[in-house]
Structure formats: structure tokens, C-alpha cells
Design a protein around this motif. Structure first.
Motif, PDB file in Angstrom:
ATOM      1  N   GLY A 176       0.810  -1.213   0.000  1.00 15.80           N
ATOM      2  CA  GLY A 176       0.000   0.000   0.000  1.00 15.80           C
ATOM      3  C   GLY A 176       0.842   1.262   0.000  1.00 15.80           C
ATOM      4  N   SER A 177       0.149   2.395   0.077  1.00 17.23           N
ATOM      5  CA  SER A 177       0.807   3.701   0.012  1.00 17.23           C
ATOM      6  C   SER A 177       0.296   4.611   1.113  1.00 17.23           C
ATOM      7  CB  SER A 177       0.534   4.373  -1.346  1.00 17.23           C
ATOM      8  OG  SER A 177       1.057   3.616  -2.412  1.00 17.23           O
ATOM      9  N   LEU A 178       1.144   5.518   1.509  1.00 17.30           N
ATOM     10  CA  LEU A 178       0.776   6.588   2.434  1.00 17.30           C
ATOM     11  C   LEU A 178       1.524   7.848   2.040  1.00 17.30           C
ATOM     12  CD1 LEU A 178       0.907   4.863   5.952  1.00 17.30           C
ATOM     13  CD2 LEU A 178      -1.129   5.776   4.841  1.00 17.30           C
ATOM     14  N   ARG A 179       0.937   8.981   2.348  1.00 19.46           N
ATOM     15  CA  ARG A 179       1.610  10.264   2.124  1.00 19.46           C
ATOM     16  C   ARG A 179       1.691  11.000   3.454  1.00 19.46           C
ATOM     17  NH1 ARG A 179      -0.032  15.899  -0.239  1.00 19.46           N
ATOM     18  NH2 ARG A 179       1.877  16.543  -1.327  1.00 19.46           N
ATOM     19  N   LEU A 180       2.909  11.184   3.915  1.00 14.10           N
ATOM     20  CA  LEU A 180       3.137  11.901   5.163  1.00 14.10           C
ATOM     21  C   LEU A 180       3.323  13.384   4.886  1.00 14.10           C
ATOM     22  CD1 LEU A 180       5.649   9.488   6.925  1.00 14.10           C
ATOM     23  CD2 LEU A 180       3.153   9.362   6.804  1.00 14.10           C
ATOM     24  N   SER A 181       2.880  14.194   5.828  1.00 12.58           N
ATOM     25  CA  SER A 181       3.040  15.638   5.726  1.00 12.58           C
ATOM     26  C   SER A 181       3.710  16.166   6.991  1.00 12.58           C
ATOM     27  CB  SER A 181       1.679  16.324   5.560  1.00 12.58           C
ATOM     28  OG  SER A 181       1.034  15.892   4.394  1.00 12.58           O
ATOM     29  N   CYS A 182       4.420  17.247   6.826  1.00 12.51           N
ATOM     30  CA  CYS A 182       5.057  17.904   7.973  1.00 12.51           C
ATOM     31  C   CYS A 182       4.894  19.405   7.800  1.00 12.51           C
ATOM     32  CB  CYS A 182       6.530  17.527   8.047  1.00 12.51           C
ATOM     33  SG  CYS A 182       7.484  18.456   9.273  1.00 12.51           S
ATOM     34  N   ALA A 183       4.301  20.026   8.786  1.00 15.84           N
ATOM     35  CA  ALA A 183       4.131  21.475   8.789  1.00 15.84           C
ATOM     36  C   ALA A 183       5.167  22.086   9.724  1.00 15.84           C
ATOM     37  CB  ALA A 183       2.728  21.832   9.248  1.00 15.84           C
ATOM     38  N   ASP A 184       5.846  23.084   9.223  1.00 17.26           N
ATOM     39  CA  ASP A 184       6.932  23.732   9.968  1.00 17.26           C
ATOM     40  C   ASP A 184       6.560  25.174  10.230  1.00 17.26           C
ATOM     41  OD1 ASP A 184       9.290  24.953  10.820  1.00 17.26           O
ATOM     42  OD2 ASP A 184      10.559  23.844   9.434  1.00 17.26           O
ATOM     43  N   SER A 185       6.534  25.574  11.483  1.00 17.47           N
ATOM     44  CA  SER A 185       6.160  26.943  11.820  1.00 17.47           C
ATOM     45  C   SER A 185       7.360  27.881  11.888  1.00 17.47           C
ATOM     46  CB  SER A 185       5.419  26.970  13.156  1.00 17.47           C
ATOM     47  OG  SER A 185       6.274  26.519  14.205  1.00 17.47           O
TER      48      SER A 185
ATOM     49  N   GLY B 170       6.035  13.063  15.767  1.00 16.20           N
ATOM     50  CA  GLY B 170       6.097  11.971  14.806  1.00 16.20           C
ATOM     51  C   GLY B 170       4.725  11.479  14.407  1.00 16.20           C
ATOM     52  N   THR B 171       4.702  10.630  13.412  1.00 23.01           N
ATOM     53  CA  THR B 171       3.460   9.997  12.963  1.00 23.01           C
ATOM     54  C   THR B 171       3.721   8.516  12.753  1.00 23.01           C
ATOM     55  OG1 THR B 171       1.628  10.168  11.372  1.00 23.01           O
ATOM     56  CG2 THR B 171       3.842  10.537  10.494  1.00 23.01           C
ATOM     57  N   GLN B 172       2.831   7.691  13.283  1.00 18.77           N
ATOM     58  CA  GLN B 172       3.028   6.243  13.265  1.00 18.77           C
ATOM     59  C   GLN B 172       2.611   5.656  11.920  1.00 18.77           C
ATOM     60  OE1 GLN B 172       4.152   3.939  15.827  1.00 18.77           O
ATOM     61  NE2 GLN B 172       4.124   2.559  14.054  1.00 18.77           N
TER      62      GLN B 172
ATOM     63  N   TYR C  12       9.480  10.986  11.528  1.00 19.02           N
ATOM     64  CA  TYR C  12       9.716  12.348  11.985  1.00 19.02           C
ATOM     65  C   TYR C  12      10.300  13.195  10.866  1.00 19.02           C
ATOM     66  CZ  TYR C  12       9.751  10.030  16.578  1.00 19.02           C
ATOM     67  OH  TYR C  12       9.437   9.283  17.695  1.00 19.02           O
ATOM     68  N   CYS C  13       9.951  14.459  10.853  1.00 23.28           N
ATOM     69  CA  CYS C  13      10.620  15.376   9.937  1.00 23.28           C
ATOM     70  C   CYS C  13      11.518  16.298  10.756  1.00 23.28           C
ATOM     71  CB  CYS C  13       9.627  16.179   9.118  1.00 23.28           C
ATOM     72  SG  CYS C  13       8.672  17.376  10.051  1.00 23.28           S
ATOM     73  N   ALA C  14      12.471  16.889  10.071  1.00 23.73           N
ATOM     74  CA  ALA C  14      13.405  17.790  10.741  1.00 23.73           C
ATOM     75  C   ALA C  14      14.125  18.629   9.702  1.00 23.73           C
ATOM     76  CB  ALA C  14      14.425  17.000  11.562  1.00 23.73           C
TER      77      ALA C  14
ATOM     78  N   MET D 125      15.364  19.916   4.330  1.00 24.80           N
ATOM     79  CA  MET D 125      14.459  19.216   5.242  1.00 24.80           C
ATOM     80  C   MET D 125      14.570  17.717   4.996  1.00 24.80           C
ATOM     81  SD  MET D 125      12.976  21.483   7.119  1.00 24.80           S
ATOM     82  CE  MET D 125      11.662  20.498   7.853  1.00 24.80           C
ATOM     83  N   GLY D 126      14.298  16.962   6.032  1.00 19.29           N
ATOM     84  CA  GLY D 126      14.424  15.520   5.891  1.00 19.29           C
ATOM     85  C   GLY D 126      13.405  14.755   6.704  1.00 19.29           C
ATOM     86  N   TRP D 127      13.331  13.481   6.420  1.00 19.72           N
ATOM     87  CA  TRP D 127      12.497  12.538   7.167  1.00 19.72           C
ATOM     88  C   TRP D 127      13.397  11.474   7.787  1.00 19.72           C
ATOM     89  CZ3 TRP D 127       7.355  12.916   8.177  1.00 19.72           C
ATOM     90  CH2 TRP D 127       6.608  13.815   7.414  1.00 19.72           C
TER      91      TRP D 127
END
Length: 123
Positions: free
Chosen positions: A16-25, A116-118, A95-97, A34-36
Motif C-alpha cells: 500500500g501507500s501513504l503520504r506523510l506531511s510535515c508542517a513547519d512553523s 512523529g506519525t506512526q 519524523y521530519c526535521a 528538510m528531511g524525514w
């Protein structure tokens, strides 16, 4: 203070597939690479992918190459990770950073990690 919020994780079957997102303030998002990263139970956090500030270049761990795609939208202060052909071994907290390259190793630029997101992939 920079705040990173990851989302998009979930439970999927292998393939399957997933799309992760990361919002940076943070105010310097558009100027930084940026990285994962991900951390599986009982294992150390590991690098997955990185993208430079202009999206011109991206980098992938061997485990992600050919299956994952990192992208970013500087207008939205967001970075994404499209994950296809998921495998059970991709199960981890992601995690993003903001990142920098230290020799051949990608590192978090600072000490901050979001929640993070599981991602759980079942066989």
C-alpha cells in the motif's frame, strides 16, 4: 520556537501507500534542507530522505530509494513523503526535521523532534 507537526500516518497492508506531511512553523523553512527520519521499536532513529531548500536535489536511504519520494512546498512551509510499495519493515514512527549533512550522514540540524506519525504496515 520552531514547531514541527507530522501527520498522515496510519495502518496499511504491504504494497500500500501513504503520504506523510510535515508542517513547519519556523521562519527559516524555505532556506533549509528538510528531511524525514524514522524509528522502529527497539531500534535507533534512522535517516530516510532529504530535500534541499529549492527542491533541486533529494537524497534517499537505500531502503527508501525507488519507493519513497520527498517533496516540499515552501509557500506552505511543508514537506511531504510519498511512500509506495510499503513493506512491514517500514513500520516505524516517522519524523521530519531541518537537516544538514555531516560528512556522509544526514543529521537533525537542532535537537528538536516533533511528535512523529506512526506508520504500521501489515503483511
Amino acid at each position: 520556537q520552531v514547531r514541527l507537526v507530522e501527520s498522515g500516518g496510519g495502518s496499511v497492508q504491504a504494497g500500500g501507500s501513504l503520504r506523510l506531511s510535515c508542517a513547519d512553523s519556523g521562519r527559516t523553512f524555505s532556506t533549509q534542507s528538510m528531511g524525514w527520519f524514522r524509528q522502529a521499536p527497539g531500534k535507533e532513529r534512522e535517516f530516510v530522505a532529504a530535500i534541499n531548500w529549492s527542491s533541486r536535489t533529494s537524497y534517499y536511504a537505500a531502503s527508501a530509494k525507488g519507493r519513497f519520494t520527498i517533496s516540499r512546498d515552501n509557500a506552505k512551509n511543508a514537506v511531504y513523503l510519498q511512500m509506495n510499495s510499503l513493506k512491514p519493515e517500514d513500520t516505524a514512527v516517522y519524523y521530519c526535521a531541518s537537516v544538514l549533512k555531516d560528512g556522509s550522514i544526514w543529521r537533525n540540524r537542532g535537537d528538536y523532534w516533533g511528535q512523529g506519525t506512526q506508520v504500521t504496515v501489515s503483511s
